[in-house]
Design a protein around this motif. Sequence first.
Motif, PDB file in Angstrom:
ATOM      1  N   CYS A 170      29.521   8.517  16.199  1.00 39.59           N
ATOM      2  CA  CYS A 170      29.797   9.080  17.524  1.00 39.59           C
ATOM      3  C   CYS A 170      31.166   8.585  18.010  1.00 39.59           C
ATOM      4  O   CYS A 170      31.891   7.910  17.287  1.00 39.59           O
ATOM      5  CB  CYS A 170      28.685   8.694  18.498  1.00 39.59           C
ATOM      6  SG  CYS A 170      28.703   6.957  18.991  1.00 39.59           S
ATOM      7  N   ALA A 172      31.785   6.317  20.137  1.00 35.26           N
ATOM      8  CA  ALA A 172      31.801   4.852  20.224  1.00 35.26           C
ATOM      9  C   ALA A 172      31.958   4.211  18.846  1.00 35.26           C
ATOM     10  O   ALA A 172      32.355   3.050  18.742  1.00 35.26           O
ATOM     11  CB  ALA A 172      30.520   4.364  20.902  1.00 35.26           C
ATOM     12  N   CYS A 173      31.631   4.953  17.782  1.00 36.21           N
ATOM     13  CA  CYS A 173      31.882   4.452  16.427  1.00 36.21           C
ATOM     14  C   CYS A 173      33.377   4.502  16.124  1.00 36.21           C
ATOM     15  O   CYS A 173      33.899   3.699  15.358  1.00 36.21           O
ATOM     16  CB  CYS A 173      31.150   5.302  15.396  1.00 36.21           C
ATOM     17  SG  CYS A 173      29.368   5.195  15.453  1.00 36.21           S
ATOM     18  N   CYS A 242      25.843   0.563  15.876  1.00 37.07           N
ATOM     19  CA  CYS A 242      26.376   1.246  17.064  1.00 37.07           C
ATOM     20  C   CYS A 242      25.261   1.361  18.088  1.00 37.07           C
ATOM     21  O   CYS A 242      24.163   1.825  17.786  1.00 37.07           O
ATOM     22  CB  CYS A 242      26.896   2.650  16.700  1.00 37.07           C
ATOM     23  SG  CYS A 242      27.408   3.595  18.164  1.00 37.07           S
ATOM     24  N   CYS A 245      24.617   5.535  18.770  1.00 38.57           N
ATOM     25  CA  CYS A 245      24.056   6.479  17.787  1.00 38.57           C
ATOM     26  C   CYS A 245      23.260   5.792  16.673  1.00 38.57           C
ATOM     27  O   CYS A 245      22.687   6.460  15.820  1.00 38.57           O
ATOM     28  CB  CYS A 245      25.151   7.359  17.184  1.00 38.57           C
ATOM     29  SG  CYS A 245      26.260   6.480  16.071  1.00 38.57           S
TER      30      CYS A 245
HETATM   31 ZN   LIG Z   1      28.048   5.596  17.255  1.00 39.17          ZN
END
Ligand SMILES: [Zn+2]
Length: 248
Positions: A170, A172-173, A242, A245
Amino acid sequence: MLTKEMYQRYSRQLLVEQFDETAQQRLHNASVLIIGAGGLGCAAAQYLAGSGVGHLLIMDHDNVDLSNLQRQPLYREADVGKNKAESAARQLLTLNSEIRISPLVYQATPALLEALMPVVDIILDCTDNLPTRLMINEAAYYFDKPLFIGAASGNLAQFIALSPRQRHGCYACLYSPDQHTGNNCLTQGILGPVVAIAGNYQALAALYYLSNINTPEWGQLHVFDGMKMQWSQYAIPKRANCSICGDR
Ligand SMILES: [Zn+2]
């Protein structure tokens, strides 16, 4: 069932392969949340409105600045100093008065996103800062909504389509909260067509997805280099642990 006027209005896209009456009806029934009515949002919103997406919710608390007119074609000189979401809604309704447009004069917050998620089908992230992008990513994953992200600065544009149901990474990854890219329009500048290219990718992927005639390649970072006139593509792998996700 499309009206006679709708057949005429959308006649050219109804001629496109696979884009039939059912596809048009699906667009008509769809609701899209566009967060940010700057260069990305202007580009995406005008094509979604023109194509007949039934309900556009456009969120922006900012006012139009003279320096915006170079790349935000929904605004006119008379809009300078006025709110962007309301100005964009006014302009879009002159393009297509058959659809619904809800201007949202707010800054995105987790509570606001939580309230809006259940009533929209997809989200277009047309914002310009990392904390808001991460907040939107989290809300999209929590509420299981497809997310189409655009970004642009300098000569570079980016596009990402994320589906919480797929096994890719995602936002944030890709970017952690402590990461400070420092890349935005203020530091890097921006060319109008470059940001429009990212916004048009968002609109195109949204049209395909909402009409159910194609799905985007989920979890890919597309990067456009305006100087080279070239796109590159990278897979976004899931980051171990994460918090958004992982272990869904
Ligand atoms: Zn993620």
